[in-house]
Design an enzyme around this catalytic site. Structure first.
Site, PDB file in Angstrom:
ATOM      1  N   GLU A   3       0.834  -1.207   0.000  1.00 17.63           N
ATOM      2  CA  GLU A   3       0.000   0.000   0.000  1.00 17.63           C
ATOM      3  C   GLU A   3       0.867   1.255   0.000  1.00 17.63           C
ATOM      4  O   GLU A   3       2.049   1.200   0.367  1.00 17.63           O
ATOM      5  CB  GLU A   3      -0.872   0.023   1.275  1.00 17.63           C
ATOM      6  CG  GLU A   3      -1.701  -1.223   1.438  1.00 17.63           C
ATOM      7  CD  GLU A   3      -2.636  -1.165   2.652  1.00 17.63           C
ATOM      8  OE1 GLU A   3      -2.815  -0.064   3.225  1.00 17.63           O
ATOM      9  OE2 GLU A   3      -3.166  -2.214   3.021  1.00 17.63           O
ATOM     10  N   LYS A  36       1.913   4.746   1.698  1.00 15.80           N
ATOM     11  CA  LYS A  36       1.861   5.258   3.072  1.00 15.80           C
ATOM     12  C   LYS A  36       1.557   6.747   3.002  1.00 15.80           C
ATOM     13  O   LYS A  36       2.424   7.567   2.665  1.00 15.80           O
ATOM     14  CB  LYS A  36       3.183   4.995   3.799  1.00 15.80           C
ATOM     15  CG  LYS A  36       3.086   5.326   5.272  1.00 15.80           C
ATOM     16  CD  LYS A  36       4.300   4.847   6.031  1.00 15.80           C
ATOM     17  CE  LYS A  36       4.144   5.062   7.528  1.00 15.80           C
ATOM     18  NZ  LYS A  36       3.826   6.418   7.919  1.00 15.80           N
ATOM     19  N   ASP A  91       0.766  10.513   4.053  1.00 15.24           N
ATOM     20  CA  ASP A  91       1.353  11.352   5.088  1.00 15.24           C
ATOM     21  C   ASP A  91       0.315  12.370   5.561  1.00 15.24           C
ATOM     22  O   ASP A  91       0.241  13.491   5.073  1.00 15.24           O
ATOM     23  CB  ASP A  91       2.586  12.069   4.504  1.00 15.24           C
ATOM     24  CG  ASP A  91       3.504  12.556   5.599  1.00 15.24           C
ATOM     25  OD1 ASP A  91       3.268  12.217   6.771  1.00 15.24           O
ATOM     26  OD2 ASP A  91       4.454  13.294   5.279  1.00 15.24           O
ATOM     27  N   TYR A 149      -8.693   8.333   3.127  1.00 18.96           N
ATOM     28  CA  TYR A 149      -8.506   7.022   2.496  1.00 18.96           C
ATOM     29  C   TYR A 149      -8.501   5.960   3.586  1.00 18.96           C
ATOM     30  O   TYR A 149      -7.771   6.104   4.581  1.00 18.96           O
ATOM     31  CB  TYR A 149      -7.177   6.968   1.739  1.00 18.96           C
ATOM     32  CG  TYR A 149      -7.175   7.826   0.503  1.00 18.96           C
ATOM     33  CD1 TYR A 149      -7.535   7.287  -0.736  1.00 18.96           C
ATOM     34  CD2 TYR A 149      -6.819   9.178   0.578  1.00 18.96           C
ATOM     35  CE1 TYR A 149      -7.539   8.078  -1.872  1.00 18.96           C
ATOM     36  CE2 TYR A 149      -6.830   9.966  -0.549  1.00 18.96           C
ATOM     37  CZ  TYR A 149      -7.188   9.417  -1.774  1.00 18.96           C
ATOM     38  OH  TYR A 149      -7.202  10.196  -2.895  1.00 18.96           O
ATOM     39  N   LYS A 199       9.677   2.832   4.335  1.00 20.73           N
ATOM     40  CA  LYS A 199       9.586   4.277   4.111  1.00 20.73           C
ATOM     41  C   LYS A 199      10.655   4.835   3.189  1.00 20.73           C
ATOM     42  O   LYS A 199      11.723   4.256   3.042  1.00 20.73           O
ATOM     43  CB  LYS A 199       9.686   4.992   5.468  1.00 20.73           C
ATOM     44  CG  LYS A 199       8.407   4.860   6.277  1.00 20.73           C
ATOM     45  CD  LYS A 199       8.568   5.343   7.683  1.00 20.73           C
ATOM     46  CE  LYS A 199       8.520   6.830   7.825  1.00 20.73           C
ATOM     47  NZ  LYS A 199       8.376   7.217   9.243  1.00 20.73           N
ATOM     48  N   CYS A 234      44.657  28.552  -1.306  1.00 23.33           N
ATOM     49  CA  CYS A 234      43.977  27.442  -1.970  1.00 23.33           C
ATOM     50  C   CYS A 234      44.455  26.119  -1.360  1.00 23.33           C
ATOM     51  O   CYS A 234      45.656  25.885  -1.252  1.00 23.33           O
ATOM     52  CB  CYS A 234      44.281  27.479  -3.460  1.00 23.33           C
ATOM     53  SG  CYS A 234      43.764  25.990  -4.303  1.00 23.33           S
ATOM     54  N   CYS A 243      46.595  24.141  -4.429  1.00 25.78           N
ATOM     55  CA  CYS A 243      47.881  24.567  -4.986  1.00 25.78           C
ATOM     56  C   CYS A 243      48.551  25.626  -4.114  1.00 25.78           C
ATOM     57  O   CYS A 243      49.619  26.130  -4.475  1.00 25.78           O
ATOM     58  CB  CYS A 243      47.695  25.081  -6.407  1.00 25.78           C
ATOM     59  SG  CYS A 243      46.788  26.631  -6.455  1.00 25.78           S
ATOM     60  N   CYS A 271      40.503  30.681  -6.126  1.00 23.87           N
ATOM     61  CA  CYS A 271      41.942  30.451  -6.158  1.00 23.87           C
ATOM     62  C   CYS A 271      42.504  31.357  -7.263  1.00 23.87           C
ATOM     63  O   CYS A 271      41.936  31.427  -8.358  1.00 23.87           O
ATOM     64  CB  CYS A 271      42.205  28.980  -6.476  1.00 23.87           C
ATOM     65  SG  CYS A 271      43.927  28.672  -6.844  1.00 23.87           S
ATOM     66  N   CYS A 310      44.421  25.855 -11.580  1.00 26.76           N
ATOM     67  CA  CYS A 310      44.409  24.949 -10.436  1.00 26.76           C
ATOM     68  C   CYS A 310      43.502  23.727 -10.622  1.00 26.76           C
ATOM     69  O   CYS A 310      43.961  22.601 -10.633  1.00 26.76           O
ATOM     70  CB  CYS A 310      44.013  25.728  -9.198  1.00 26.76           C
ATOM     71  SG  CYS A 310      43.841  24.720  -7.750  1.00 26.76           S
TER      72      CYS A 310
HETATM   73  S1  IVH Z   1      -1.684   0.559   8.636  1.00 21.97           S
HETATM   74  C1  IVH Z   1      -0.689  -0.181  13.194  1.00 21.97           C
HETATM   75  N1  IVH Z   1      -1.612   1.582   6.248  1.00 21.97           N
HETATM   76  O1  IVH Z   1       1.214   5.482   9.135  1.00 21.97           O
HETATM   77  C2  IVH Z   1      -1.150   0.993  12.448  1.00 21.97           C
HETATM   78  N2  IVH Z   1      -1.004   2.979   8.078  1.00 21.97           N
HETATM   79  O2  IVH Z   1       3.608   5.258  10.729  1.00 21.97           O
HETATM   80  C3  IVH Z   1      -1.831   0.546  11.221  1.00 21.97           C
HETATM   81  N3  IVH Z   1      -0.437   5.271   7.447  1.00 21.97           N
HETATM   82  O3  IVH Z   1      -0.409   5.633  12.221  1.00 21.97           O
HETATM   83  C4  IVH Z   1      -1.495   1.380  10.151  1.00 21.97           C
HETATM   84  N4  IVH Z   1      -0.785   5.037   5.294  1.00 21.97           N
HETATM   85  O4  IVH Z   1      -1.596   6.757  10.232  1.00 21.97           O
HETATM   86  C5  IVH Z   1      -1.415   1.810   7.562  1.00 21.97           C
HETATM   87  N5  IVH Z   1      -1.637   2.370   4.073  1.00 21.97           N
HETATM   88  C6  IVH Z   1      -1.444   2.592   5.374  1.00 21.97           C
HETATM   89  C7  IVH Z   1      -1.028   3.851   5.869  1.00 21.97           C
HETATM   90  C8  IVH Z   1      -0.816   3.996   7.238  1.00 21.97           C
HETATM   91  C9  IVH Z   1      -0.445   5.886   6.259  1.00 21.97           C
HETATM   92  C10 IVH Z   1      -0.060   5.909   8.737  1.00 21.97           C
HETATM   93  C11 IVH Z   1      -0.995   5.572   9.869  1.00 21.97           C
HETATM   94  C12 IVH Z   1      -0.093   5.090  10.986  1.00 21.97           C
HETATM   95  C13 IVH Z   1       1.241   5.583  10.533  1.00 21.97           C
HETATM   96  C14 IVH Z   1       2.360   4.739  11.104  1.00 21.97           C
END
Ligand code: IVH
Length: 724
Positions: free
Chosen positions: A115, A117, A119, A246, A339, A433, A436, A451, A456
């Site tokens: 998946e 991740k 932010d 999401y 990450k 320098c 040299c 220099c 050089c």
């Molecule tokens: S699973 C045990 N899936 O990342 C927690 N987390 O660094 C289960 N996050 O607190 C998280 N995308 O807020 C999961 N596809 C994803 C995610 C995700 C972002 C965040 C989540 C979690 C944090 C941990």
């Protein structure tokens, strides 16, 4: 570090960490990036580990992360909202799999669900009888903040669960009992959906544009945008911020993981059917190799995504396995955050060195206490120019925040002045320098110091490029661009430095990722043994070409054979001491040198002055102390060393070869290497001493000369037979 120094540092670290924590947690103001703050906490943690007697109950290390804010009602989570373990490299991921294999005591055959991740801010949503009754933040994992009002302003969160059609449930692969139970749960039960609320890049840019025009404080980043919006008391503000949501987890009340919904993929599909957005990039893969492919693809697409991500999350697809593997410490075994590089860290400035660039400009580079920034250890960082040092008010000994994003060169972002102890040293502009020793000038409004010797950098570059060339040290792949990058990055000042380059130094360069750095280091390591003739040629002594270099090496060998017995001379392990070599060349008079075949007065003068010049002696001294070893063996590979016996018996031993015309199956330089490998010598011109002429296509006048002198002529095929 002494006890009292540690005590002092701990005190300063605590107050610095607490200052930023308060700004962020109470005032909703981010005054330091989370990664840099983590870096400070890490240093404090390490120090407290070393001096446990200095731990106090109010130390930031004793705090459970993310206490809920007082301004919201508290929510006790039904199942704790735990965190994830982080991986930053393929090796970290392999270790994770290995840990699971050890835990399960069997190999892992499970599929992984990969998946993105996101932010943003983790949110849990509780639906009772299909209706959204509660939205909460993670808080400290056990108790979160009730932000239901704000959550309801997010359009992608359904206020009532959508009821999937029978055929949609069929497509999920459920049997009729499961379908019935699920339908009942949706309409008359409790379902918890967990996921991430995010602010899109587009909304972030538009909001900041608006805030700027209104003179309001801008949002620092999309994560802050999302978190700040949800933790607003006024939900009108949340609404204005147009957040998205999401889903990444589903909990069915009264059922274990793996019941009704068997896989993470299935849970994603169901979340979608219930009316949630899920990430269309998520996919099932068969093994870690495919996980790495997914990660690489995502990393490439990252910039083009509508929202910010900070990596991927890799989960075992079979949800029953989640129960078997369970949780260890703060996070589950069955999933891992894989990450991207954390982009900031804190470290100390150990020194400042000045690099000379192509235009003669002197650029300061900070030498850092090595620190991991998102998986890569970094020990250098560019500072651009002296004005930058002044702007940052940077001193040697300072603790700084450095940033590295992707393959971009790490930068010093800011100095944590509160952490100073009074021993920091101010940095002066350079007077001379470093290459040299010419004086340094600064003209008009220019920021750069230069220099004064215009040649050089060019001279230095040319010298190194010659040294690494095919017929000298043969450091393959180190072309002019890479050498220039090494010089500009402060990794090398001369060819001797090439043998001592460290991985973390390579990683501090643009376009140098793990693999490329490893390849360069492997290549250099494979060429740590260099034959004397190649070395002398590589030194770039004026008028000393390959043949003269060979002569000089041969003469040194002869000189040594007077002192050592022949077994020792032939021993491939015999290493030449450069200091002995210097003594030998310094002991030769001009006449001695001229007496060596092929060396006339111009060459002998040049050779003589090279071995007494202070600049070259300094370089030779560096070679002596570098990771390079010199041998008498005419080739420099280990394969050549094992061939020493064949040299003694070979027909080629001590025979003189001349080549003409082009060969088909090998290059001229490969042919020369082969001849030398078997103890033969290669000369440019035919003389009465020549033993063989090797003739390729379109030979030159040497062919006629050889015929006249009755010299043995070999075509390519005959030559190849000879060297077989
Ligand atoms: S699973 C045990 N899936 O990342 C927690 N987390 O660094 C289960 N996050 O607190 C998280 N995308 O807020 C999961 N596809 C994803 C995610 C995700 C972002 C965040 C989540 C979690 C944090 C941990």
């Amino acid at each position: 570090m002494t006890f009292s120094e540690a005590q002092n540092r701990i005190k300063k670290l605590r107050s610095e960490i607490d200052y930023h924590r308060y700004n962020y947690a109470v005032l909703d103001e981010e005054t330091i990036s989370p990664a840099a703050l983590d870096s400070l906490k890490m240093e404090l943690f390490r120090l407290e580990n070393e001096y446990p007697e200095l731990i106090t109950p109010d130390s930031p290390t004793q705090r459970v992360a993310g206490k809920p804010l007082d301004k919201f009602k508290k929510v006790v989570h039904s199942a704790p909202m735990i965190s994830l373990f982080d991986a930053f490299s393929e090796n970290d991921m392999r270790d994770w799999e290995e840990r699971n294999v050890n835990y399960l005591k069997r190999t892992i055959r499970e599929e992984y669900y990969c998946e993105l991740k996101l932010d943003g801010l983790a949110i849990k949503l509780r639906y009772v009888n299909g209706l959204l009754v509660e939205g909460a933040t993670r808080g400290d994992g056990k108790v979160g903040e009730n932000v239901t009002g704000n959550i309801k302003t997010i359009n992608s969160i359904p206020l009532r669960l959508r009821v999937p059609t029978a055929s949609e449930l069929n497509a999920l692969g459920l049997n009729s009992t499961e379908k019935n139970e699920l339908s009942k749960l949706i309409e008359k039960g409790t379902i918890e959906v967990r996921g991430e609320s995010v602010m899109s890049k587009k909304v972030f840019a538009a909001l900041n544009k608006k805030y700027l025009s209104l003179g309001k404080a801008e949002l620092a980043n999309t994560r802050n945008g999302a978190a700040g919006s949800i933790r607003q008391l006024d939900s009108k503000i949340t609404a204005e911020r147009k957040l998205d949501f999401y889903a990444y987890d589903l909990l069915l009340d009264g059922y274990e993981r793996g019941e009704i919904i068997r896989t993470r993929e299935g849970a994603d599909k169901l979340a979608n059917l219930l009316g949630f957005k899920t990430l269309k990039q998520n996919r099932v893969v068969k093994n870690l190799g495919e996980v790495f492919k997914f990660y690489a693809e995502v990393e490439k697409k990252r910039a083009a995504l509508p929202f910010e991500i900070d990596g991927t999350v890799v989960k075992i697809n079979d949800l029953k396995m989640w129960l078997t593997l369970g949780i260890v410490g703060k996070a589950p075994r069955y999933e891992m955050a894989y990450k991207f590089s954390a982009e900031q860290a804190t470290t100390k400035i150990l020194d400042i060195i000045w690099q000379v660039g192509r235009t003669g400009a002197l650029t300061p580079t900070a030498v850092l206490e090595p620190v991991k920034v998102g998986g890569a250890k970094i020990s250098r960082s560019t500072l651009h120019n002296f004005d930058e040092i002044n702007r940052l008010d940077l001193r040697i000994g300072d603790t700084v925040i450095i940033e590295r994003s992707g393959d971009v060169i790490p930068k010093v972002i800011s100095v944590l002045k509160n952490l100073r102890n009074g021993h920091e040293k101010k940095i002066a502009a350079p007077d001379f320098c470093p290459i040299c020793n010419s004086s340094v000038i600064r003209t008009g409004d220019e920021v750069a110091y230069r220099c004064s010797n215009k040649k050089c950098f060019a001279v230095m570059m040319r010298e190194i490029i010659h040294f690494v060339s095919k017929n000298a040290a043969d450091l393959e792949g180190l072309g002019p661009k890479v050498i220039e990058q090494f010089l500009n990055g402060g990794l090398i000042k001369d060819a001797a430095d090439l043998y001592d380059i460290k991985k973390e130094e390579l990683l501090s360069l643009e376009r140098f990722a793990e693999k490329k750095a490893d390849n360069v280091l492997k290549m250099i390591a494979s060429r740590r043994i260099l034959s004397l003739n190649r070395f002398i040629y590589g030194l770039g002594i004026r008028h000393v070409g390959e043949e003269s270099a060979e002569l000089l090496a041969d003469n040194y060998k002869k000189y040594l054979s007077l002192k050592l017995d022949s077994e020792k001379i032939l021993n491939p392990k015999l290493k030449i001491k450069i200091s002995d070599l210097i003594k030998y060349f310094q002991s030769l008079s001009r006449e001695d040198l001229e007496n060596l075949a092929d060396v006339g007065p111009i060459v002998s003068k040049s050779i003589g002055s090279f071995w007494s010049d202070t600049h070259s002696l300094k370089l030779l001294d560096k070679f002596e102390n570098s990771g390079l070893a010199l041998t008498l063996n005419p080739n420099n590979s280990s394969e050549a060393s094992s061939n020493l016996n064949s040299i003694k018996n070979s027909e080629l031993n001590n025979k003189i070869f001349v080549l003409t015309g082009s060969l088909d199956g090998l290059t001229r330089s490969e042919a020369k290497d082969k001849i030398k490998q078997y103890g033969g010598k290669v000369k440019e011109n035919i003389t009465k001493d020549t033993n063989y002429l090797i003739v390729g296509a379109e030979p030159g006048s040497k062919y006629e000369q050889a015929k006249k002198l009755g010299i043995k002529i070999l075509n390519e095929e005959e030559f190849l037979k000879l060297i077989k």
